[in-house]
Design a protein around this motif. Structure first.
Motif, mmCIF file in Angstrom:
data_model
loop_
_atom_site.group_PDB
_atom_site.id
_atom_site.type_symbol
_atom_site.label_atom_id
_atom_site.label_comp_id
_atom_site.label_asym_id
_atom_site.label_seq_id
_atom_site.Cartn_x
_atom_site.Cartn_y
_atom_site.Cartn_z
ATOM 1 N N TYR A 129 0.855 -1.179 0.000
ATOM 2 C CA TYR A 129 0.000 0.000 0.000
ATOM 3 C C TYR A 129 0.896 1.235 0.000
ATOM 4 O O TYR A 129 1.656 1.478 0.947
ATOM 5 N N GLU A 148 -7.433 -4.023 0.726
ATOM 6 C CA GLU A 148 -8.061 -4.089 -0.584
ATOM 7 C C GLU A 148 -9.429 -4.741 -0.451
ATOM 8 O O GLU A 148 -9.583 -5.783 0.189
ATOM 9 N N SER A 149 -10.443 -4.115 -1.046
ATOM 10 C CA SER A 149 -11.801 -4.644 -0.986
ATOM 11 C C SER A 149 -12.478 -4.405 -2.328
ATOM 12 O O SER A 149 -12.567 -3.263 -2.795
ATOM 13 N N ARG A 150 -12.910 -5.478 -2.966
ATOM 14 C CA ARG A 150 -13.617 -5.424 -4.249
ATOM 15 C C ARG A 150 -12.829 -4.638 -5.298
ATOM 16 O O ARG A 150 -13.368 -3.820 -6.044
ATOM 17 N N GLY A 151 -11.522 -4.878 -5.309
ATOM 18 C CA GLY A 151 -10.685 -4.268 -6.317
ATOM 19 C C GLY A 151 -10.263 -2.838 -6.021
ATOM 20 O O GLY A 151 -9.542 -2.232 -6.816
ATOM 21 N N ARG A 152 -10.666 -2.285 -4.906
ATOM 22 C CA ARG A 152 -10.290 -0.923 -4.525
ATOM 23 C C ARG A 152 -9.450 -0.958 -3.254
ATOM 24 O O ARG A 152 -9.610 -1.844 -2.419
ATOM 25 N N ILE A 153 -8.584 0.035 -3.131
ATOM 26 C CA ILE A 153 -7.680 0.110 -1.990
ATOM 27 C C ILE A 153 -8.187 1.171 -1.021
ATOM 28 O O ILE A 153 -8.551 2.283 -1.430
ATOM 29 N N TYR A 154 -8.197 0.833 0.250
ATOM 30 C CA TYR A 154 -8.658 1.751 1.293
ATOM 31 C C TYR A 154 -7.596 1.828 2.393
ATOM 32 O O TYR A 154 -6.768 0.927 2.557
ATOM 33 N N ARG A 175 -10.701 5.912 0.671
ATOM 34 C CA ARG A 175 -10.259 5.289 -0.571
ATOM 35 C C ARG A 175 -8.961 5.915 -1.064
ATOM 36 O O ARG A 175 -8.759 7.120 -0.967
ATOM 37 N N GLU A 176 -8.077 5.089 -1.622
ATOM 38 C CA GLU A 176 -6.754 5.554 -2.040
ATOM 39 C C GLU A 176 -6.800 6.419 -3.298
ATOM 40 O O GLU A 176 -6.036 7.385 -3.414
ATOM 41 N N GLU A 177 -7.680 6.115 -4.232
ATOM 42 C CA GLU A 177 -7.672 6.818 -5.525
ATOM 43 C C GLU A 177 -7.812 8.326 -5.377
ATOM 44 O O GLU A 177 -7.001 9.085 -5.925
ATOM 45 N N GLU A 299 -0.072 8.773 -9.268
ATOM 46 C CA GLU A 299 -0.679 7.460 -9.480
ATOM 47 C C GLU A 299 0.131 6.596 -10.440
ATOM 48 O O GLU A 299 0.034 5.366 -10.410
#
Length: 376
Positions: A129, A148-154, A175-177, A299
């Motif tokens: 991360y 990671e949850s459902r393809g997203r990073i938190y 959320r990371e994005e 990113e």
């Protein structure tokens, strides 16, 4: 010894990372020799580097009360409990200021690795991360961990119930994005932007002594809250002591209340330490001119390059649950000029070769509404 402090303060590396660097050239960086020579390992280790960085004798002063009495288990006392000699007693290898900066790095880095990539010490680790160790929770002050949850990073804060301050949800997810998008905008505008100096000067011109007054008021308020929490804890314990035949239910109730008060007290004491360390200093816009101008997309940076950049600018990210935002702070000092310049050039222009030379990082991200709390 000076080089160990220099690496720690300028590059903010962990103990083992510093040891690994010193071990590359043991002729130049002679490893320590134990009093019993047969116990010497012939190289720098995690513990030998830590011993150097935590020992105040290298400042030239004598320091007592570093450890508690044997009745307290010989635990290390906090630096504020140390007793320093009135004047230096032997030649100093580093200044008190450098030693203090090294201790601050230790608090910021506690529990975090220096290297990028997954944590190989844990066999279940599947990914790394990028923003680990930079994200903290504004409610409890704890470092947020990645998931990671459902393809997203938190990044998540999920303290045990007994350690949640009042008003802290069971868990906080960020959320990371949008974090990376906001950081990109912040660096491109405030740090690498062509109008960065003018923006900072304009902001400084609007400043007055109000920020100093506000800082003092916050210090006084937190100190009062700490004193009140201590009184509340004493009253709870007094009620238990006054009970002639306390029932198990009564004792359990007292324990729960004491635990909650202790958690609140710990959070306030952490906030007080941060306030004391964050005493306002005079800004110096000229330091921004040492940074290159350009644009970067965080990113798209390799994780190692990204973390090198964030470490060079001592990035701190603090989640504000009430305002649903993340406050960002960067620190620019003359001591970190070389490291900062190299990291910035690699991030902007890919001027580093190998994985560092990723020219894909050169892309501008449109504004995302992410607002940093503090200027560089």
């Amino acid at each position: 010894m000076q080089v160990i402090f220099e690496i720690r303060v300028s590059e903010r590396l962990g103990y083992q990372a510093i040891a690994d660097r010193l071990n590359v050239d043991l002729k130049q960086y002679l490893p320590p020799v134990a009093t019993a020579k047969h116990r010497s390992v012939g190289k720098w280790t995690y513990s030998s580097v830590r011993e150097v960085l935590t020992n105040p004798k290298y400042t030239g002063y004598m320091v007592w009360n570093r450890k508690a009495t044997t009745s307290a288990g010989g635990r290390n006392n906090p630096p504020e409990a140390w007793i320093w000699s009135g004047a230096p007693t032997h030649p100093a290898l580093v200044s008190v200021e450098v030693f203090t900066d090294a201790q601050r790095v230790a608090r910021d880095r506690q529990g975090s690795r220096s290297n990028s990539g997954p944590n190989t010490a844990h066999s279940d680790t599947r990914r790394s991360y990028a923003l680990r160790s930079y994200m903290t929770c504004g409610l409890c002050g704890r470092r947020m961990f990645g998931k990671e949850s459902r393809g997203r990073i938190y990044y998540i804060c999920r303290p045990a119930r007994a350690y949640r301050p009042e008003g802290h949800p069971a868990s906080i997810w960020v959320r990371e994005e949008p974090l990376l998008a906001g950081l990109t905008e912040f660096f491109n505008r405030e740090v690498f932007g062509p109008h960065r100096r003018e923006r900072l000067r304009a902001m400084i011109a609007r400043l007055d002594d109000s920020h100093l007054i506000e800082h003092r008021e916050r210090l006084v308020a937190v100190e009062r809250q700490i004193a009140e929490l201590k009184r509340r804890k004493e009253r709870v314990l007094d009620s238990l002591e006054a009970a002639e035949e306390p029932t198990p239910a009564f004792v359990n109730s007292i324990n729960e209340r004491t635990t909650r008060i202790s958690a609140d007290l710990e959070a306030k004491q952490a906030a007080l330490r941060e306030l004391r360390e964050a005493t306002p200093v005079a800004p110096c816009p000229e330091l921004l001119e040492q940074c290159p101008t350009g644009t970067v997309d965080l990113e798209l940076l390799p994780e190692a390059v990204l973390r090198r950049l964030l470490d060079a600018f001592a990035v701190q990210m603090r989640h504000d649950q009430e305002g649903n935002r993340v406050d960002v702070q960067v620190t620019i000092t003359p001591e970190m000029a070389d490291m900062r310049l190299r990291a910035a050039h690699v991030a902007i222009a890919g001027d580093g070769g190998g994985a560092d030379g990723d020219l894909a990082a050169m892309r501008v991200v449109p504004p995302t509404g992410f607002e940093p709390a503090l200027p560089p």
